[in-house]
Scaffold this motif. Structure first.
Motif, PDB file in Angstrom:
ATOM      1  N   VAL A  57       1.622  -9.782  10.757  1.00  0.00           N
ATOM      2  CA  VAL A  57       2.667  -9.575  11.776  1.00  0.00           C
ATOM      3  C   VAL A  57       3.063 -10.911  12.381  1.00  0.00           C
ATOM      4  O   VAL A  57       4.243 -11.176  12.644  1.00  0.00           O
ATOM      5  CB  VAL A  57       2.176  -8.598  12.869  1.00  0.00           C
ATOM      6  N   SER A  58       2.080 -11.769  12.591  1.00  0.00           N
ATOM      7  CA  SER A  58       2.365 -13.117  13.090  1.00  0.00           C
ATOM      8  C   SER A  58       2.870 -14.030  11.986  1.00  0.00           C
ATOM      9  O   SER A  58       3.891 -14.710  12.129  1.00  0.00           O
ATOM     10  CB  SER A  58       1.099 -13.701  13.730  1.00  0.00           C
ATOM     11  N   ASN A  59       2.171 -14.023  10.847  1.00  0.00           N
ATOM     12  CA  ASN A  59       2.457 -15.001   9.798  1.00  0.00           C
ATOM     13  C   ASN A  59       3.655 -14.651   8.928  1.00  0.00           C
ATOM     14  O   ASN A  59       4.249 -15.533   8.309  1.00  0.00           O
ATOM     15  CB  ASN A  59       1.228 -15.181   8.909  1.00  0.00           C
ATOM     16  N   GLY A  60       4.025 -13.362   8.839  1.00  0.00           N
ATOM     17  CA  GLY A  60       5.227 -13.016   8.092  1.00  0.00           C
ATOM     18  C   GLY A  60       6.446 -13.704   8.684  1.00  0.00           C
ATOM     19  O   GLY A  60       7.309 -14.235   7.971  1.00  0.00           O
ATOM     20  N   TYR A  61       6.495 -13.712  10.004  1.00  0.00           N
ATOM     21  CA  TYR A  61       7.571 -14.403  10.721  1.00  0.00           C
ATOM     22  C   TYR A  61       7.489 -15.912  10.502  1.00  0.00           C
ATOM     23  O   TYR A  61       8.481 -16.568  10.158  1.00  0.00           O
ATOM     24  CB  TYR A  61       7.459 -14.070  12.210  1.00  0.00           C
ATOM     25  N   LEU A  62       6.288 -16.478  10.693  1.00  0.00           N
ATOM     26  CA  LEU A  62       6.132 -17.917  10.555  1.00  0.00           C
ATOM     27  C   LEU A  62       6.385 -18.384   9.130  1.00  0.00           C
ATOM     28  O   LEU A  62       6.905 -19.480   8.905  1.00  0.00           O
ATOM     29  CB  LEU A  62       4.721 -18.324  10.989  1.00  0.00           C
ATOM     30  N   LEU A  63       6.030 -17.548   8.154  1.00  0.00           N
ATOM     31  CA  LEU A  63       6.200 -17.926   6.755  1.00  0.00           C
ATOM     32  C   LEU A  63       7.661 -18.128   6.394  1.00  0.00           C
ATOM     33  O   LEU A  63       8.051 -19.175   5.854  1.00  0.00           O
ATOM     34  CB  LEU A  63       5.573 -16.862   5.846  1.00  0.00           C
ATOM     35  N   SER A  64       8.492 -17.130   6.685  1.00  0.00           N
ATOM     36  CA  SER A  64       9.911 -17.257   6.336  1.00  0.00           C
ATOM     37  C   SER A  64      10.591 -18.324   7.187  1.00  0.00           C
ATOM     38  O   SER A  64      11.478 -19.048   6.706  1.00  0.00           O
ATOM     39  CB  SER A  64      10.625 -15.910   6.479  1.00  0.00           C
ATOM     40  N   LEU A  65      10.171 -18.458   8.443  1.00  0.00           N
ATOM     41  CA  LEU A  65      10.748 -19.496   9.299  1.00  0.00           C
ATOM     42  C   LEU A  65      10.414 -20.883   8.774  1.00  0.00           C
ATOM     43  O   LEU A  65      11.289 -21.748   8.640  1.00  0.00           O
ATOM     44  CB  LEU A  65      10.230 -19.319  10.733  1.00  0.00           C
ATOM     45  N   ALA A  66       9.139 -21.108   8.458  1.00  0.00           N
ATOM     46  CA  ALA A  66       8.731 -22.427   7.973  1.00  0.00           C
ATOM     47  C   ALA A  66       9.347 -22.739   6.613  1.00  0.00           C
ATOM     48  O   ALA A  66       9.740 -23.880   6.349  1.00  0.00           O
ATOM     49  CB  ALA A  66       7.205 -22.493   7.889  1.00  0.00           C
ATOM     50  N   SER A  67       9.440 -21.737   5.742  1.00  0.00           N
ATOM     51  CA  SER A  67       9.933 -21.962   4.385  1.00  0.00           C
ATOM     52  C   SER A  67      11.421 -22.248   4.339  1.00  0.00           C
ATOM     53  O   SER A  67      11.891 -23.002   3.476  1.00  0.00           O
ATOM     54  CB  SER A  67       9.626 -20.735   3.511  1.00  0.00           C
ATOM     55  N   LEU A  68      12.184 -21.650   5.244  1.00  0.00           N
ATOM     56  CA  LEU A  68      13.641 -21.699   5.137  1.00  0.00           C
ATOM     57  C   LEU A  68      14.318 -22.534   6.214  1.00  0.00           C
ATOM     58  O   LEU A  68      15.537 -22.655   6.224  1.00  0.00           O
ATOM     59  CB  LEU A  68      14.206 -20.267   5.173  1.00  0.00           C
ATOM     60  N   THR A  69      13.521 -23.114   7.125  1.00  0.00           N
ATOM     61  CA  THR A  69      14.124 -23.922   8.177  1.00  0.00           C
ATOM     62  C   THR A  69      14.872 -25.119   7.602  1.00  0.00           C
ATOM     63  O   THR A  69      15.945 -25.493   8.091  1.00  0.00           O
ATOM     64  CB  THR A  69      13.041 -24.402   9.165  1.00  0.00           C
ATOM     65  N   LEU A  70      14.327 -25.735   6.551  1.00  0.00           N
ATOM     66  CA  LEU A  70      15.020 -26.859   5.928  1.00  0.00           C
ATOM     67  C   LEU A  70      16.371 -26.440   5.369  1.00  0.00           C
ATOM     68  O   LEU A  70      17.379 -27.145   5.519  1.00  0.00           O
ATOM     69  CB  LEU A  70      14.158 -27.438   4.800  1.00  0.00           C
ATOM     70  N   LEU A  71      16.400 -25.276   4.730  1.00  0.00           N
ATOM     71  CA  LEU A  71      17.659 -24.769   4.203  1.00  0.00           C
ATOM     72  C   LEU A  71      18.622 -24.466   5.340  1.00  0.00           C
ATOM     73  O   LEU A  71      19.821 -24.750   5.247  1.00  0.00           O
ATOM     74  CB  LEU A  71      17.410 -23.516   3.368  1.00  0.00           C
TER      75      LEU A  71
END
Length: 464
Positions: A57-71
């Motif tokens: 619940v915490s990391n699902g959000y952080l995962l997509s945020l961290a992965s796609l912030t550069l894009l």
């Protein structure tokens, strides 16, 4: 509007609108990454979730945020930072509704992943709007205001989350985003558009996929390592291979999502390495502390949220002054002393147990911790952006935000595994308390490493 010709000042009407929109938008994403922590215990009980599901619940959000912030930063540089920012705010509002109405833990996890995707559009845009709009002489002051009030939003998350969970329902932790998003969209109408005039057509979609697979594979392996060792081993392999492929892809592409040239600057590389260490510790402390206060100390969600109020007070009173001080003496000393103060606070927090004495066990440690955060946040942000060309403001902001989120992501995934917590341990006080104390020692070590790195590698800019 060409970002190299920015003339907006902090005191102007346009400047106030840019700051307000940037602070509100980034606060949406930053607040949501901490406010949920207080609700996790109640979410677990209501949806019959395991510790691994709560981590997701915490990391699902952080995962997509961290992965796609550069894009997201690259999209803003090309299509317009305000435009992409507004799209992100709209998407964040819609996915927040999906989170608030989720009937099961798996559905909530999927909604959180989608929420992180939209956050990846608005987070880098908020800072890039400041860097691309304000006159150079006013940028440090604007960044200090943004980081200070944004830090308050992050720190106030546990308090707000606790009140909503206890007074209404954990679902309102997500639904409260709707009115904030509406206000943000109204204010953003007054923000001038900026973009990178040198942006090229096409996107590094391969890099985005490889980056997501790399972080996702590693995160899954860390969270599920105990429950599914075979699958976790495969996931770890996928993550490592994807990470190596990501680096190779970025070096070979003519227009990569993550320009390797940015890391030619030692200042940029060192500041981001320090960000990784510091935000890993911050993510671990905030994730585990509120669970410890509820599981072991017996506090309710509101009491657990109120317990973290000293961080909010320190950030509110001192973050702006920390940025001003760094503007006078340079970022090296604040970025060294700040993490060390946070480390002291973390060591003191390790004493929290079932015999809780709030003022000595929580208030004083969090005051020291908050003082350290106030000292380091604005200088760190300013150092990262100053080390990158203005036309890469969106990408530079995206890199630093991605690194910060990745640090928190990996800490929340790894710490429970490292200290032997899994399954329903968050409901077993004796087991959870032992793991909590060990995790606080790890977090303190990360903070000390961050301070040492800053002292050794960060340099103050030469005065003109």
């Amino acid at each position: 509007m060409d970002p190299t010709c920015a003339e907006v000042t902090v005191g102007s009407r346009t400047g106030r609108a840019v700051l307000a929109a940037a602070i509100l938008g980034s606060s949406l994403a930053l607040l949501d990454s901490t406010v949920v922590n207080v609700a996790l215990h109640r979410i677990g009980e209501d949806l019959d979730a395991s510790l691994e599901q709560l981590q997701w619940v915490s990391n699902g959000y952080l995962l997509s945020l961290a992965s796609l912030t550069l894009l997201g930063g690259s999209l803003g540089d090309r299509f317009g930072r305000r435009r992409v920012f507004v799209i992100g705010v709209l998407g964040f509002a819609l996915t927040s509704v999906a989170c608030g109405l989720a009937p099961t833990a798996p559905v909530l996890i999927l909604a959180r992943i989608a929420q992180g995707v939209t956050a990846a559009l608005l987070v880098p845009g908020s800072l890039a709007m400041i860097q691309g709009t304000f006159a150079p002489v006013d940028r440090a002051r604007a960044i200090g205001t943004w980081s200070g009030l944004g830090g308050v939003a992050t720190a106030v998350g546990p308090f707000l989350g606790g009140w909503l969970v206890q007074a209404v329902s954990w679902r309102w932790v997500f639904l409260i985003n709707l009115p904030v998003a509406v206000v943000t969209l109204v204010v953003a109408r007054r923000v001038p558009e900026t973009r990178d005039p040198a942006a090229v057509p096409g996107f590094d979609s391969t890099g985005a996929v490889l980056g997501t697979l790399g972080l996702g594979g590693l995160t899954y392996a860390l969270i599920q390592g105990t429950a599914e060792p075979g699958v976790a081993a495969v996931s770890l392999g996928v993550g490592l291979v994807s990470g190596v492929a990501f680096v190779i892809n970025e070096r070979r592409r003519p227009h990569p999502m993550l320009p390797p040239a940015l890391f030619a600057s030692r200042q940029f590389s060192a500041a981001n390495a320090m960000t990784l260490l510091t935000y890993a510790a911050l993510g671990g402390v905030l994730f585990l502390l509120v669970l410890q206060l509820q599981t072991v100390a017996g506090l309710g969600p509101l009491e657990a949220g109120l317990a973290t109020l000293p961080i909010t007070v320190m950030m509110l009173l001192l973050a702006g002054r920390g940025g001003a001080l760094a503007g006078r003496i340079g970022p090296r000393l604040p970025m060294t002393v700040g993490p060390l103060l946070c480390a002291v606070g973390t060591l003191l927090l390790s004493r929290v147990d079932d015999d809780l004495h709030y003022w000595t066990d929580v208030a004083v440690p969090l005051t020291v911790f908050g003082l350290g955060l106030a000292a380091l946040v604005a200088p760190l942000t300013a150092a990262v952006l100053a080390a990158a060309p203005d036309h890469h403001a969106g990408v530079a902001s995206g890199v630093n935000n991605a690194v910060a989120r990745a640090g928190s992501l990996l800490a929340v995934a790894a710490l429970p595994l490292m200290v032997g917590l899994a399954g329903a341990d968050y409901q077993r006080p004796e087991v959870f308390s032992a793991g909590y104390r060990a995790a606080m020692l790890w977090c303190a070590g990360l903070l000390v490493a961050g301070g040492a790195l800053s002292w050794l590698l960060i340099r103050n800019p030469e005065r003109e």
